[in-house]
Structures are given as C-alpha cells and as structure tokens.
Write a protein that holds these residues in place. Structure first.
Motif, mmCIF file in Angstrom:
data_model
loop_
_atom_site.group_PDB
_atom_site.id
_atom_site.type_symbol
_atom_site.label_atom_id
_atom_site.label_comp_id
_atom_site.label_asym_id
_atom_site.label_seq_id
_atom_site.Cartn_x
_atom_site.Cartn_y
_atom_site.Cartn_z
ATOM 1 N N GLU A 218 -7.285 28.785 7.531
ATOM 2 C CA GLU A 218 -5.904 28.267 7.882
ATOM 3 C C GLU A 218 -5.761 28.712 9.432
ATOM 4 N N PHE A 219 -5.874 30.064 9.738
ATOM 5 C CA PHE A 219 -5.874 30.613 10.947
ATOM 6 C C PHE A 219 -6.953 30.640 11.705
ATOM 7 N N GLY A 220 -7.989 30.200 11.236
ATOM 8 C CA GLY A 220 -9.457 30.387 11.987
ATOM 9 C C GLY A 220 -9.913 31.617 12.016
ATOM 10 N N LEU A 221 -9.435 32.558 11.096
ATOM 11 C CA LEU A 221 -10.138 33.866 10.967
ATOM 12 C C LEU A 221 -11.433 33.977 10.360
ATOM 13 N N ASP A 222 -11.972 32.944 9.698
ATOM 14 C CA ASP A 222 -13.201 33.032 9.114
ATOM 15 C C ASP A 222 -14.531 32.701 10.063
ATOM 16 N N LYS A 223 -14.184 32.195 11.281
ATOM 17 C CA LYS A 223 -15.103 32.253 12.276
ATOM 18 C C LYS A 223 -15.616 33.633 12.838
ATOM 19 N N PRO A 224 -16.711 33.533 13.718
ATOM 20 C CA PRO A 224 -17.194 34.729 14.573
ATOM 21 C C PRO A 224 -16.166 34.837 15.507
ATOM 22 N N VAL A 225 -15.760 36.242 15.944
ATOM 23 C CA VAL A 225 -15.010 36.532 17.025
ATOM 24 C C VAL A 225 -15.280 35.617 18.141
ATOM 25 N N TRP A 226 -16.228 35.435 18.598
ATOM 26 C CA TRP A 226 -16.671 34.841 19.891
ATOM 27 C C TRP A 226 -16.194 33.353 19.770
ATOM 28 N N GLN A 227 -16.533 32.683 18.784
ATOM 29 C CA GLN A 227 -15.989 31.447 18.363
ATOM 30 C C GLN A 227 -14.631 31.293 18.704
ATOM 31 N N GLN A 228 -13.984 32.356 17.894
ATOM 32 C CA GLN A 228 -12.322 32.307 17.830
ATOM 33 C C GLN A 228 -12.019 32.202 19.230
ATOM 34 N N TYR A 229 -12.477 33.099 19.973
ATOM 35 C CA TYR A 229 -12.150 33.223 21.383
ATOM 36 C C TYR A 229 -12.235 32.114 22.213
ATOM 37 N N LEU A 230 -13.520 31.323 22.203
ATOM 38 C CA LEU A 230 -13.573 30.097 22.832
ATOM 39 C C LEU A 230 -12.576 28.907 22.545
ATOM 40 N N THR A 231 -12.403 28.853 21.114
ATOM 41 C CA THR A 231 -11.348 28.099 20.574
ATOM 42 C C THR A 231 -10.153 28.295 21.196
ATOM 43 N N TYR A 232 -9.640 29.858 21.132
ATOM 44 C CA TYR A 232 -8.331 30.188 21.699
ATOM 45 C C TYR A 232 -8.098 29.783 23.377
ATOM 46 N N MET A 233 -9.183 30.085 24.066
ATOM 47 C CA MET A 233 -9.172 29.694 25.422
ATOM 48 C C MET A 233 -9.027 28.285 25.841
ATOM 49 N N GLY A 234 -9.843 27.528 24.796
ATOM 50 C CA GLY A 234 -9.607 26.107 25.180
ATOM 51 C C GLY A 234 -8.254 25.533 24.751
ATOM 52 N N ASN A 235 -7.700 26.136 23.801
ATOM 53 C CA ASN A 235 -6.051 25.738 23.386
ATOM 54 C C ASN A 235 -5.320 26.239 24.485
ATOM 55 N N VAL A 236 -5.656 27.273 25.079
ATOM 56 C CA VAL A 236 -4.567 27.944 26.418
ATOM 57 C C VAL A 236 -4.359 27.069 27.225
ATOM 58 N N PHE A 237 -5.620 26.257 27.793
ATOM 59 C CA PHE A 237 -5.538 25.604 28.859
ATOM 60 C C PHE A 237 -4.903 24.211 28.675
ATOM 61 N N THR A 238 -4.520 23.789 27.460
ATOM 62 C CA THR A 238 -3.730 22.655 27.175
ATOM 63 C C THR A 238 -2.256 23.019 26.532
ATOM 64 N N GLY A 239 -1.990 24.526 27.008
ATOM 65 C CA GLY A 239 -0.601 25.014 26.597
ATOM 66 C C GLY A 239 -0.393 25.466 25.068
ATOM 67 N N ASP A 240 -1.446 25.548 24.314
ATOM 68 C CA ASP A 240 -1.410 25.528 23.049
ATOM 69 C C ASP A 240 -1.970 27.175 22.988
ATOM 70 N N PHE A 241 -0.879 28.199 22.609
ATOM 71 C CA PHE A 241 -1.086 29.656 22.247
ATOM 72 C C PHE A 241 -1.345 29.999 20.753
ATOM 73 N N GLY A 242 -1.372 29.013 20.037
ATOM 74 C CA GLY A 242 -1.504 29.127 18.553
ATOM 75 C C GLY A 242 -0.096 29.123 17.773
ATOM 76 N N THR A 243 -0.263 29.784 16.519
ATOM 77 C CA THR A 243 0.608 29.822 15.640
ATOM 78 C C THR A 243 1.085 31.029 15.051
ATOM 79 N N ALA A 244 2.268 31.885 15.118
ATOM 80 C CA ALA A 244 2.364 32.951 14.416
ATOM 81 C C ALA A 244 2.160 32.911 12.729
ATOM 82 N N PHE A 245 2.079 33.941 12.399
ATOM 83 C CA PHE A 245 1.908 33.940 10.807
ATOM 84 C C PHE A 245 2.905 33.501 10.064
ATOM 85 N N ASN A 246 4.363 33.342 10.751
ATOM 86 C CA ASN A 246 5.309 32.738 10.086
ATOM 87 C C ASN A 246 5.428 31.398 10.203
ATOM 88 N N GLY A 247 4.437 30.814 10.869
ATOM 89 C CA GLY A 247 4.489 29.210 11.099
ATOM 90 C C GLY A 247 5.168 28.922 12.387
#
Length: 307
Positions: A54-83
């Motif tokens: 659900e939180f994308g933690l099953d992927k390799p760390v480098w892939q998590q980082y690329l996904t995160y940076m791609g979302n950052v440039f669209t203004g999406d900083f992710g979702t906290a564990f409380n939803g």
C-alpha cells in the motif's frame, strides 16, 4: 546579474537531489516503518505485506526515491501512515513555524545587531564586557534549559504569559518562544557584529569619511555598518533554515504544533513520508535563503558585481 541567478539556480539542482537522496536513504534505513505502524504488537506477515504494498515499501529503495521525487514535482509529498496527506500536515504546520521563525529573526536582527554595534563602537568598555559575558552565558546554556526556565518563571510563577501556546499561535504568543529559539543565534549575531564593527572602525575608508567632516551617524550607517554587515547577513541567511528545522525543542516546550512537532512525531512513529516530505521543503528553504543572501551582497557593498 541574470546570468548569475540562472547559474546559481542550476547549481541548486544537484544540491537538492543529493540532500533529499541522503535524507531519504537515512530515513529508510533507520528502522522498520511497518513495525512502528503496528505499535507494540508485531504485525502478522499478511498484514505487513499488504501495508508494504500500500505504501510502496516493497520496492527497492532507489525505485521508491525516484517515485517520490516524481510525485514531489507534481506537489504530492505522499500520505502519512494515518491516511492524511503530508501536504495537509504541511498546510497547518508551516504557517505556525514561519510565524515563529519571523519573530526569532526579527529579535535576532534588531537586538543582535544593535548590541553588536554598541559594543563594537565601545570595545573594551564596561558595556562591551557585560554584553560579551551575557552572550557567552546564553551560548553555554542549552536551549531546552532556557525555554523551561522562561516557561516556569514567566508562565507559571509570574503568569505574564501562557505556559503553552494556543492552536492559533498568534504573533503575540510567539514572542517568548521566538526569543528562546533565537537566543543562541542572537548571541552569535551580537558577537559577530561586534567583531566586524571593531575591525572596520580602523579601516582607511572610515578615517577618510571622518576626515571629510561627515556626521558620526552617517559614517556609521552609510560606511561602517554596510560593510560590517556582510558576514552577519551570511549568518542570518543560513540561520533561517536552521531555525525552522531546529525548532523541535522549542515547539515541544511550548506545545506548538509546527514543523518541529510534526518532525518529532514522524521520527517517533517512523513515518518516513512525513519526515522526508518536511525535510524536502526545509532543504528548499535553505537553498533559497542562501541565494537571497548572495544577492544581498551587492546591495550592502556596491563593489561586488555579478558577471
């Protein structure tokens, strides 16, 4: 000037990527966020696997980082564990910390530079010795001790202020927390301004201005102060990001729900999305502050020119 700004902006890109990558790696190796999410009781394997997907933690760390940076440039900083989206946490935390930082910077600039100029012009006199001793005490005492003492005296014993800040966190309520946050930096600004003033007071351009018969206040403000403030502006500019990121202790003491509070909660609960998201914005604050400081050099010293 335009070419210089463009060049500096391009230099900020690798710095930003390197800083966020380092923080991302550090946060992801400091512990198991799923274990922190489940609390004291360990999650069963099926639930842990579902949460990781659900939180994308099953992927390799480098892939998590690329996904995160791609979302950052669209203004999406992710979702906290409380939803709750991290941007919602930012929308409530950053305005409070920005107000606290503004109060701290104003106190740092007004009080620190004023004391520094007074002691620099009266070097070796009793007022100089007294201010140096006072700033040394402030630097030596930890911030949490200063904050707790002021909270106890002003809030509990004398009842001049509220011991804890209300959720609205108005500027009036943030004066004492801002003083606590800026106390060490204020002492450094005072000592730095004093040293710079004392050194430049013996410069040739100051003696020339005095020999021309210019008024004392004009010599100080137009000649001595402008050249002496360059190292002070450098320190204050880099201190803006440090104050915003280092407000954890102050915000905990006065129950301020700002950036420091959210970072503390994110670290405590191993909420990687919250920690990385807030630190990413703080990195941007550092970079922008440094750029503004460099541009202010030309305003303070006309001899500085940007190619």
């Amino acid at each position: 000037m335009g070419r210089y700004v463009v060049r500096r902006l391009l230099q900020m890109i690798p710095v930003f990527v390197g800083a966020t990558l380092l923080i991302f790696l550090m946060v992801n190796v400091m512990g198991d966020p799923i274990a922190g999410l489940c609390g004291e009781r360990a999650c069963d394997p099926a639930t842990a696997a579902q949460l990781k997907r659900e939180f994308g933690l099953d992927k390799p760390v480098w892939q998590q980082y690329l996904t995160y940076m791609g979302n950052v440039f669209t203004g999406d900083f992710g979702t906290a564990f409380n939803g709750q989206p991290v941007t919602e946490l930012m929308s409530t935390a950053f305005p409070v910390t920005i107000r606290l930082t503004i109060v701290a910077i104003v106190l740092e600039v007004v009080v620190g530079i004023t004391l520094g100029v007074l002691t620099g012009l009266r070097r070796g006199r009793p007022v100089d010795t007294g201010v140096l001793l006072a700033t040394l005490v402030v630097i030596s005492v930890p911030t949490f001790v200063t904050g707790l003492l002021l909270q106890l005296l002003l809030g509990v014993e004398w009842r001049w202020i509220k011991p804890s800040v209300s959720p609205e966190a108005s500027f009036g309520e943030l004066i004492v927390p801002g003083l606590v946050l800026a106390s060490v930096s204020l002492a450094y600004v005072t000592r730095l301004t004093r040293t710079s003033i004392a050194e430049n007071k013996r410069s040739d351009y100051v003696r020339t201005a005095i020999a021309k018969g210019l008024p004392r206040h004009r010599v100080i403000t137009r000649h001595l102060l402008r050249n002496s403030l360059i190292p002070v502006v450098t320190f204050i500019g880099t201190d803006i990001g440090a104050l915003m990121g280092g407000a954890i202790v102050t915000e905990r003491i006065f129950n301020i729900h700002g950036v420091g509070y959210q970072l503390y909660q994110g670290i405590l609960r191993q909420n990687t999305q919250t920690v990385v998201g807030f630190v990413t914005v703080l990195v941007l604050v550092f970079l922008v502050a440094n750029l503004l400081v460099d541009l202010l050099y030309a305003v303070l010293d006309p001899r500085i020119r940007y190619a």
